[in-house]
Write a protein that holds these residues in place. Sequence first.
Motif, PDB file in Angstrom:
ATOM      1  N   ASP A  18     -54.402   8.187  82.397  1.00 24.94           N
ATOM      2  CA  ASP A  18     -53.039   8.035  81.883  1.00 24.94           C
ATOM      3  C   ASP A  18     -52.059   7.631  82.981  1.00 24.94           C
ATOM      4  O   ASP A  18     -51.190   6.789  82.759  1.00 24.94           O
ATOM      5  CB  ASP A  18     -52.584   9.306  81.179  1.00 24.94           C
ATOM      6  N   PHE A  19     -52.205   8.197  84.171  1.00 24.19           N
ATOM      7  CA  PHE A  19     -51.342   7.791  85.276  1.00 24.19           C
ATOM      8  C   PHE A  19     -51.597   6.325  85.650  1.00 24.19           C
ATOM      9  O   PHE A  19     -50.668   5.592  85.989  1.00 24.19           O
ATOM     10  CB  PHE A  19     -51.524   8.685  86.496  1.00 24.19           C
ATOM     11  N   GLY A  20     -52.847   5.887  85.572  1.00 26.73           N
ATOM     12  CA  GLY A  20     -53.156   4.486  85.827  1.00 26.73           C
ATOM     13  C   GLY A  20     -52.465   3.573  84.822  1.00 26.73           C
ATOM     14  O   GLY A  20     -51.976   2.492  85.170  1.00 26.73           O
ATOM     15  N   CYS A  21     -52.400   4.025  83.571  1.00 18.92           N
ATOM     16  CA  CYS A  21     -51.721   3.244  82.535  1.00 18.92           C
ATOM     17  C   CYS A  21     -50.211   3.193  82.795  1.00 18.92           C
ATOM     18  O   CYS A  21     -49.581   2.151  82.609  1.00 18.92           O
ATOM     19  CB  CYS A  21     -52.016   3.825  81.151  1.00 18.92           C
ATOM     20  N   VAL A  22     -49.636   4.301  83.232  1.00 17.29           N
ATOM     21  CA  VAL A  22     -48.217   4.312  83.598  1.00 17.29           C
ATOM     22  C   VAL A  22     -47.977   3.330  84.739  1.00 17.29           C
ATOM     23  O   VAL A  22     -47.032   2.548  84.718  1.00 17.29           O
ATOM     24  CB  VAL A  22     -47.743   5.733  83.992  1.00 17.29           C
ATOM     25  N   ASP A  23     -48.864   3.351  85.729  1.00 15.40           N
ATOM     26  CA  ASP A  23     -48.720   2.460  86.881  1.00 15.40           C
ATOM     27  C   ASP A  23     -48.781   0.998  86.448  1.00 15.40           C
ATOM     28  O   ASP A  23     -48.089   0.141  87.008  1.00 15.40           O
ATOM     29  CB  ASP A  23     -49.811   2.740  87.911  1.00 15.40           C
ATOM     30  N   GLU A  24     -49.609   0.695  85.457  1.00 12.31           N
ATOM     31  CA  GLU A  24     -49.788  -0.676  84.975  1.00 12.31           C
ATOM     32  C   GLU A  24     -48.627  -1.154  84.098  1.00 12.31           C
ATOM     33  O   GLU A  24     -48.309  -2.338  84.066  1.00 12.31           O
ATOM     34  CB  GLU A  24     -51.093  -0.748  84.171  1.00 12.31           C
ATOM     35  N   ALA A  25     -47.986  -0.249  83.399  1.00 11.40           N
ATOM     36  CA  ALA A  25     -46.945  -0.604  82.429  1.00 11.40           C
ATOM     37  C   ALA A  25     -45.653  -1.045  83.105  1.00 11.40           C
ATOM     38  O   ALA A  25     -45.330  -0.597  84.207  1.00 11.40           O
ATOM     39  CB  ALA A  25     -46.663   0.586  81.516  1.00 11.40           C
ATOM     40  N   ASP A  26     -44.917  -1.912  82.403  1.00 10.58           N
ATOM     41  CA  ASP A  26     -43.597  -2.330  82.869  1.00 10.58           C
ATOM     42  C   ASP A  26     -42.500  -1.406  82.350  1.00 10.58           C
ATOM     43  O   ASP A  26     -41.448  -1.273  82.961  1.00 10.58           O
ATOM     44  CB  ASP A  26     -43.280  -3.750  82.398  1.00 10.58           C
ATOM     45  N   VAL A  27     -42.744  -0.813  81.189  1.00  4.10           N
ATOM     46  CA  VAL A  27     -41.773   0.060  80.528  1.00  4.10           C
ATOM     47  C   VAL A  27     -42.549   1.118  79.758  1.00  4.10           C
ATOM     48  O   VAL A  27     -43.663   0.873  79.315  1.00  4.10           O
ATOM     49  CB  VAL A  27     -40.841  -0.754  79.597  1.00  4.10           C
ATOM     50  N   ILE A  28     -41.947   2.276  79.606  1.00  2.51           N
ATOM     51  CA  ILE A  28     -42.553   3.362  78.845  1.00  2.51           C
ATOM     52  C   ILE A  28     -41.735   3.599  77.588  1.00  2.51           C
ATOM     53  O   ILE A  28     -40.511   3.723  77.651  1.00  2.51           O
ATOM     54  CB  ILE A  28     -42.590   4.675  79.674  1.00  2.51           C
ATOM     55  N   VAL A  29     -42.427   3.659  76.457  1.00  2.00           N
ATOM     56  CA  VAL A  29     -41.824   4.116  75.210  1.00  2.00           C
ATOM     57  C   VAL A  29     -42.392   5.500  74.964  1.00  2.00           C
ATOM     58  O   VAL A  29     -43.611   5.674  74.837  1.00  2.00           O
ATOM     59  CB  VAL A  29     -42.143   3.184  74.026  1.00  2.00           C
ATOM     60  N   ALA A  30     -41.531   6.495  74.937  1.00  2.00           N
ATOM     61  CA  ALA A  30     -41.975   7.878  74.794  1.00  2.00           C
ATOM     62  C   ALA A  30     -41.547   8.433  73.441  1.00  2.00           C
ATOM     63  O   ALA A  30     -40.367   8.407  73.106  1.00  2.00           O
ATOM     64  CB  ALA A  30     -41.390   8.740  75.918  1.00  2.00           C
ATOM     65  N   LEU A  31     -42.519   8.908  72.696  1.00  2.00           N
ATOM     66  CA  LEU A  31     -42.237   9.616  71.448  1.00  2.00           C
ATOM     67  C   LEU A  31     -42.028  11.078  71.830  1.00  2.00           C
ATOM     68  O   LEU A  31     -42.971  11.744  72.252  1.00  2.00           O
ATOM     69  CB  LEU A  31     -43.418   9.492  70.477  1.00  2.00           C
ATOM     70  N   ILE A  32     -40.801  11.529  71.713  1.00  2.00           N
ATOM     71  CA  ILE A  32     -40.504  12.868  72.223  1.00  2.00           C
ATOM     72  C   ILE A  32     -40.145  13.859  71.121  1.00  2.00           C
ATOM     73  O   ILE A  32     -39.529  14.879  71.377  1.00  2.00           O
ATOM     74  CB  ILE A  32     -39.409  12.830  73.308  1.00  2.00           C
ATOM     75  N   GLY A  33     -40.598  13.590  69.910  1.00  4.18           N
ATOM     76  CA  GLY A  33     -40.323  14.501  68.801  1.00  4.18           C
ATOM     77  C   GLY A  33     -41.136  15.775  68.843  1.00  4.18           C
ATOM     78  O   GLY A  33     -40.750  16.789  68.266  1.00  4.18           O
ATOM     79  N   LYS A  34     -42.287  15.751  69.530  1.00  6.97           N
ATOM     80  CA  LYS A  34     -43.146  16.927  69.668  1.00  6.97           C
ATOM     81  C   LYS A  34     -43.334  17.198  71.150  1.00  6.97           C
ATOM     82  O   LYS A  34     -43.491  16.264  71.940  1.00  6.97           O
ATOM     83  CB  LYS A  34     -44.512  16.671  69.027  1.00  6.97           C
ATOM     84  N   PRO A  35     -43.357  18.459  71.535  1.00 10.27           N
ATOM     85  CA  PRO A  35     -43.565  18.771  72.950  1.00 10.27           C
ATOM     86  C   PRO A  35     -44.919  18.264  73.441  1.00 10.27           C
ATOM     87  O   PRO A  35     -45.898  18.299  72.705  1.00 10.27           O
ATOM     88  CB  PRO A  35     -43.525  20.300  72.990  1.00 10.27           C
ATOM     89  N   SER A  36     -44.943  17.780  74.673  1.00  9.58           N
ATOM     90  CA  SER A  36     -46.182  17.286  75.261  1.00  9.58           C
ATOM     91  C   SER A  36     -46.082  17.370  76.776  1.00  9.58           C
ATOM     92  O   SER A  36     -45.219  16.725  77.377  1.00  9.58           O
ATOM     93  CB  SER A  36     -46.426  15.844  74.836  1.00  9.58           C
ATOM     94  N   TYR A  37     -46.978  18.159  77.366  1.00  9.66           N
ATOM     95  CA  TYR A  37     -47.009  18.238  78.834  1.00  9.66           C
ATOM     96  C   TYR A  37     -47.301  16.861  79.433  1.00  9.66           C
ATOM     97  O   TYR A  37     -46.669  16.442  80.397  1.00  9.66           O
ATOM     98  CB  TYR A  37     -48.102  19.204  79.311  1.00  9.66           C
ATOM     99  N   GLY A  38     -48.273  16.157  78.854  1.00 13.79           N
ATOM    100  CA  GLY A  38     -48.659  14.847  79.380  1.00 13.79           C
ATOM    101  C   GLY A  38     -47.531  13.842  79.314  1.00 13.79           C
ATOM    102  O   GLY A  38     -47.287  13.096  80.264  1.00 13.79           O
ATOM    103  N   THR A  39     -46.831  13.805  78.192  1.00 12.19           N
ATOM    104  CA  THR A  39     -45.716  12.870  78.056  1.00 12.19           C
ATOM    105  C   THR A  39     -44.641  13.161  79.094  1.00 12.19           C
ATOM    106  O   THR A  39     -44.095  12.235  79.705  1.00 12.19           O
ATOM    107  CB  THR A  39     -45.136  12.928  76.632  1.00 12.19           C
ATOM    108  N   ALA A  40     -44.361  14.426  79.317  1.00 13.95           N
ATOM    109  CA  ALA A  40     -43.360  14.788  80.326  1.00 13.95           C
ATOM    110  C   ALA A  40     -43.775  14.296  81.709  1.00 13.95           C
ATOM    111  O   ALA A  40     -42.955  13.737  82.455  1.00 13.95           O
ATOM    112  CB  ALA A  40     -43.138  16.298  80.338  1.00 13.95           C
ATOM    113  N   MET A  41     -45.053  14.465  82.043  1.00 17.01           N
ATOM    114  CA  MET A  41     -45.539  14.017  83.348  1.00 17.01           C
ATOM    115  C   MET A  41     -45.510  12.492  83.448  1.00 17.01           C
ATOM    116  O   MET A  41     -45.162  11.934  84.495  1.00 17.01           O
ATOM    117  CB  MET A  41     -46.954  14.543  83.596  1.00 17.01           C
ATOM    118  N   GLU A  42     -45.872  11.818  82.357  1.00 17.80           N
ATOM    119  CA  GLU A  42     -45.854  10.355  82.353  1.00 17.80           C
ATOM    120  C   GLU A  42     -44.427   9.830  82.487  1.00 17.80           C
ATOM    121  O   GLU A  42     -44.180   8.863  83.227  1.00 17.80           O
ATOM    122  CB  GLU A  42     -46.524   9.836  81.079  1.00 17.80           C
TER     123      GLU A  42
END
Length: 133
Positions: free
Chosen positions: A58-82
């Motif tokens: 997942d961190f590799g995918c963040v590194d590759e992406a130009d922009v992040i779209v985050a769905l933040i309607g539900k709590p997520s440890y991973g989403t917060a870290m990303e």
Amino acid sequence: MVCGSIGYGGIEQLRALQDELVDSGFEVVEHLDDSMDYSHVDDFRGEPERCETIVEHDFGCVDEADVIVALIGKPSYGTAMEIFRAHEQGKPIVSYCPEPVASPWPLHFSNAVVSEKEAVYEQLQRVAADKSD
């Protein structure tokens, strides 16, 4: 990259938005192939190798992406870290939350917070335009 809750019941919403973005002509970093679907896992204790594989992927995918779209309607440890990793890299973060958000954390690190899907598209078009300038 579209990120959001996987382990807490949000994977279908995440996949749906990702598919809609692709169908609309956006390039999306694919991080949800079958090997990375852990929505069925109830407990990661005692699985350090699996944890490392998922986090590094997942961190590799963040590194590759130009922009992040985050769905933040539900709590997520991973989403917060990303979100935080992308923020540290100076990448734009568009947080999509049609429902009220009971935490300041993802909002604080977002460049845009939208509650309508159409606004996600508008923000991504803005990012693309800024990138081409």
